[in-house]
Scaffold this active site. Structure first.
Site, PDB file in Angstrom:
ATOM      1  N   GLY A  11       0.841  -1.188   0.000  1.00 27.43           N
ATOM      2  CA  GLY A  11       0.000   0.000   0.000  1.00 27.43           C
ATOM      3  C   GLY A  11       0.875   1.235   0.000  1.00 27.43           C
ATOM      4  N   TYR A  12       0.241   2.389  -0.180  1.00 25.67           N
ATOM      5  CA  TYR A  12       0.995   3.631  -0.366  1.00 25.67           C
ATOM      6  C   TYR A  12       0.604   4.674   0.669  1.00 25.67           C
ATOM      7  CZ  TYR A  12       2.600   1.491  -4.621  1.00 25.67           C
ATOM      8  OH  TYR A  12       3.190   0.622  -5.505  1.00 25.67           O
ATOM      9  N   ILE A  13       1.623   5.182   1.364  1.00 29.58           N
ATOM     10  CA  ILE A  13       1.428   6.270   2.323  1.00 29.58           C
ATOM     11  C   ILE A  13       1.355   7.593   1.575  1.00 29.58           C
ATOM     12  CG2 ILE A  13       2.467   7.498   4.274  1.00 29.58           C
ATOM     13  CD1 ILE A  13       3.715   4.850   5.124  1.00 29.58           C
ATOM     14  N   ASN A  71       2.245   0.916  -9.978  1.00 31.12           N
ATOM     15  CA  ASN A  71       1.510   0.318  -8.858  1.00 31.12           C
ATOM     16  C   ASN A  71       0.828   1.362  -7.991  1.00 31.12           C
ATOM     17  OD1 ASN A  71       2.034  -2.854  -8.348  1.00 31.12           O
ATOM     18  ND2 ASN A  71       3.777  -1.969  -9.429  1.00 31.12           N
TER      19      ASN A  71
END
Length: 394
Positions: free
Chosen positions: A269-271, A383
């Site tokens: 996942g991405y912060i 992504n």
């Protein structure tokens, strides 16, 4: 015992000696070199004899002593009984000509004691060098935590007995110790210091890849002008390097029947997904990583990657990542190159992307039969963007 497959032929040798394994300090770093050395449950081939020796409650007694072995050298942990052998080397005026003075017997004894204490506290120290063929002690090498120009560093040092100069033993020992420090101890940066006029030592430092970073007057050695060299662990350099990769779609009809290679599950996942400031958290089957990526320029961008505890990674994903990507990654070697083929699931089900990482932008490589259209420059396939605009919504 099994010898690990490394170019330098660095491996532990099964010889009898005495040292302690402390629970609070991972003293037996040799475990990382040889998977056969286990503390319990498996027959290791190393004799553990508790009955003959009184043991502290937080220690386990183990019989072993060789740290490294090269083609010509055996590098062993110091023992008190080596005193006279080491004193022969350290008391020689020519051998110690770049030191403040030759060592007295008392100074040599303290040197050995310091190294033994360092083994117990840090898991490394200075070691005795023996010739493989004759078992003659010819010098000293290793790593100590010490102060160099008001800074605490991991100092790589080596002393070779003068009658054995000009045979490449210093380089052989120093190279082995450097690889041990980086590959086994995972030290991020190693240093070496020597007087400005110690040309042989300077050549050894440079030959093993160290760079001169500083000059200072060494108060511990007659205030003589001293050169400080250093080298960064290649693992760290890789983390700080550029990521150069190319992405391709897959010919699914051919991929269906292709050899899939090693497969592993990934969740990420991405912060942050700001342009040029991507911060990713990835959890694999056995490790977790925090990765920071810079702005993509063509097929290259800056990348910094750090391993983090799995518990922290999952907490970061739960707290800060709005949408996660799940996929199975297949690792396939084709024509000497590693291809990573990601088969996506969830909201990106149906998407398969193949990636190859390169050493340079213009590096040549061969394409497997299942490779289709290149999409390296299509930001939809990043992504970070798939987490916001998944494939099923296209």
């Amino acid at each position: 015992m099994v010898k690990p497959k490394v170019k330098q032929k660095i491996y532990p040798n099964k010889l009898s000696s005495e040292f302690y394994f402390h629970k609070k300090s991972l003293y037996l770093n040799l475990l990382k070199i040889n998977p056969l050395l286990c503390i319990s449950g498996i027959n290791t081939g190393i004799q553990i004899n508790k009955s003959n020796y009184p043991l502290p409650s937080d220690s386990l007694y183990i019989s072993i002593m060789t740290v490294l072995q090269t083609d010509r050298l055996i590098i062993k942990e110091y023992k008190a009984e080596y005193l006279m052998l080491v004193q022969k080397v350290f008391s020689d005026p020519l051998t110690m000509s770049f030191w403040p003075s030759p060592f007295t017997k008392e100074e040599t004894s303290k040197w050995i004691e310091r190294s033994i204490l360092s083994y117990k506290e840090y898991g490394f120290g200075r070691y005795a060098i023996f010739l493989n063929e004759t078992n003659e002690l010819i010098g000293d090498c290793g790593i100590l935590k010490l102060q160099a120009d008001n800074t605490i560093v991991h100092d790589l040092g080596y002393i070779i007995y003068a009658p054995f100069w000009n045979h490449g033993f210093a380089f052989e020992a120093a190279e082995a110790i450097m690889n041990y420090g980086f590959k086994v101890l995972n030290i991020e940066k190693l240093y070496a210091n020597m007087p400005y006029n110690h040309n042989a030592s300077i050549k050894v430092a440079e030959k093993i890849g160290m760079k001169r970073i500083k000059e200072f007057n060494n108060s511990k050695n007659r205030s003589i002008l001293t050169y400080l060299y250093s080298s960064v662990n290649p693992k760290i350099l890789k983390k700080m390097g550029q990521e150069i990769e190319r992405k391709f779609l897959i010919k699914k009809d051919i991929w269906e029947y292709a050899s899939k290679g090693k497969a592993s599950y990934l969740k990420q996942g991405y912060i942050s997904t700001e342009p040029g400031k991507t911060i990713r958290v990835r959890v694999t089957e056995d490790k977790s990583f925090l990765t920071i990526k810079g702005k993509t320029e063509g097929i290259a961008r800056a990348e910094f990657e750090y391993e983090i505890p799995e518990e922290d990674a999952n907490e970061l994903l739960n707290l800060f990542a709005a949408n996660c990507i799940e996929k199975v990654r297949h690792e396939i070697i084709y024509d000497g190159k590693l291809w990573e083929v990601d088969v996506f699931s969830g909201d990106n089900d149906g998407l398969i992307i193949a990636e190859i990482e390169l050493n340079s932008i213009d590096e040549k490589f061969s394409l497997p039969a299942w490779i289709d259209k290149e999409v390296s420059g299509d930001e939809r396939y990043f992504n970070s963007n798939l987490s916001k605009n998944p494939f099923k919504k296209w």
